[in-house]
Design an enzyme around this catalytic site. Structure first.
Site, short mmCIF file in Angstrom:
data_model
loop_
_atom_site.label_atom_id
_atom_site.label_comp_id
_atom_site.label_asym_id
_atom_site.label_seq_id
_atom_site.Cartn_x
_atom_site.Cartn_y
_atom_site.Cartn_z
N VAL A 1 0.81 -1.22 0.00
CA VAL A 1 0.00 0.00 0.00
C VAL A 1 0.84 1.27 0.00
O VAL A 1 0.34 2.36 -0.28
CB VAL A 1 -0.98 0.03 1.19
CG1 VAL A 1 -1.99 -1.10 1.08
CG2 VAL A 1 -0.24 -0.01 2.53
N ASN B 143 -6.50 -1.12 6.92
CA ASN B 143 -6.01 -1.83 8.10
C ASN B 143 -4.50 -2.06 8.07
O ASN B 143 -3.89 -2.29 9.10
CB ASN B 143 -6.73 -3.18 8.24
CG ASN B 143 -6.15 -4.04 9.32
OD1 ASN B 143 -6.27 -3.75 10.51
ND2 ASN B 143 -5.46 -5.11 8.93
N SER C 298 -4.84 3.28 16.21
CA SER C 298 -4.30 2.62 17.41
C SER C 298 -4.46 3.56 18.59
O SER C 298 -4.50 4.79 18.41
CB SER C 298 -2.82 2.29 17.20
OG SER C 298 -2.20 1.91 18.41
N TYR D 138 5.66 5.05 14.87
CA TYR D 138 4.34 4.40 14.93
C TYR D 138 3.31 5.32 15.57
O TYR D 138 2.22 5.53 15.03
CB TYR D 138 4.45 3.09 15.69
CG TYR D 138 3.16 2.31 15.73
CD1 TYR D 138 2.69 1.65 14.59
CD2 TYR D 138 2.40 2.21 16.90
CE1 TYR D 138 1.51 0.93 14.61
CE2 TYR D 138 1.22 1.50 16.93
CZ TYR D 138 0.78 0.87 15.78
OH TYR D 138 -0.41 0.16 15.79
N ALA D 139 3.66 5.91 16.72
CA ALA D 139 2.74 6.82 17.39
C ALA D 139 2.43 8.02 16.50
O ALA D 139 1.28 8.47 16.40
CB ALA D 139 3.33 7.29 18.72
N LYS E 64 0.20 6.96 13.38
CA LYS E 64 -1.19 6.68 13.76
C LYS E 64 -1.93 7.96 14.14
O LYS E 64 -3.13 8.11 13.85
CB LYS E 64 -1.23 5.66 14.90
CG LYS E 64 -0.85 4.25 14.48
CD LYS E 64 -1.71 3.72 13.35
CE LYS E 64 -1.50 2.24 13.09
NZ LYS E 64 -2.29 1.75 11.94
#
Length: 252
Positions: A62, A88, A143, A157-158, A161
């Site tokens: 993606v 997702n 998340s 990641y934080a 998201k």
């Protein structure tokens, strides 16, 4: 509440395991035509077997805009509509928490490519079809890390998201005039794939107990809990719900 998707075409990314697999199964059992996407060919084949004959698998990164455009065009050509997109695909791409000064450009970008750029590219690709049919549902899987901090300590990641949550709100307003809703599910910690299993084991008994103590219901959730919220957002029952972020985390 009886939710069905007869005659609906669904696209789900990150469908090779975990949340994506369960979401795909949930749509398949509700009579949808399901298109599942992932880079993990073996896992995708397993999901395909579980979902049945109305499901088609697509090997897709993606984070590759050209590949996304080609895949969505192929799906649109085979279907009268594209009714639901579930973004997702995500995760930490095998990384662990490290001090900020140790993070390379590649480490940072790899996580952004799948968690944020992928959601943007997929939404961008389905938008023309959804606009033309004057309807659609986009559901992003974020998340709890996007609303607070990452349990893993992974900065990218934080950040990615949190960015996905901002994208959800922005697209809800941009696409709303065409009756396209955009919503976000923010899961808490769920043991749903090999990565979360490793995270759970790394916590040790003390860390596991502390995690459970901070959950109102004092237990972990299941992939089915996340899929249930996706089913609602994708259904006719959520026709006047857009730009929302719902935490499915057992209560914090």
């Amino acid at each position: 509440m009886n939710i069905t998707f007869d005659g609906k075409t669904i696209i789900i990314t990150g469908a090779a395991h975990g949340f994506g697999r369960n979401i795909a199964q949930s749509f398949a059992t509700r009579n949808a035509t399901v298109h599942i996407c992932d880079v993990n060919e073996a896992g995708l084949e397993e999901t395909l077997k579980l979902c049945g004959s109305k499901t088609t698998a697509h090997i897709l990164d993606v984070g590759n805009r050209t590949a996304v455009q080609e895949t969505v065009a192929k799906i649109a050509a085979s279907s009268d509509t594209i009714d639901v997109l579930v973004n997702n695909a995500g995760g930490v791409r095998g990384q662990v928490g490290r001090p900020i000064e140790e993070i390379s450009e590649s480490d940072w970008q790899t996580i952004f490519d799948v968690n944020l750029s992928g959601a943007f590219f997929m939404s961008q690709a389905v938008a023309p079809t959804m606009k033309a049919q004057k309807s659609g549902r986009i559901v992003n899987i974020s998340s709890g890390a996007g609303l607070g901090i990452s349990l893993t300590g992974i900065q990218a990641y934080a950040s990615a998201k949190a960015g996905q949550i901002g994208l959800t709100r922005q697209l809800a307003h941009e696409l709303g005039p065409w009756n396209i809703t955009v919503n976000n599910v923010a899961p808490g910690f769920v043991r749903s794939n090999p990565t979360t299993e490793r995270q759970w084991e790394a916590m040790g008994e003390e860390g596991q107990a502390k995690l459970l103590q901070n959950i109102a219901l004092k237990r972990l959730g299941k992939p089915e809990d996340i899929a249930a919220m996706v089913m609602f957002f994708a259904s006719d029952f959520a026709g006047w719900v857009s730009g929302q972020v719902i935490s499915v985390d057992g209560g914090k």
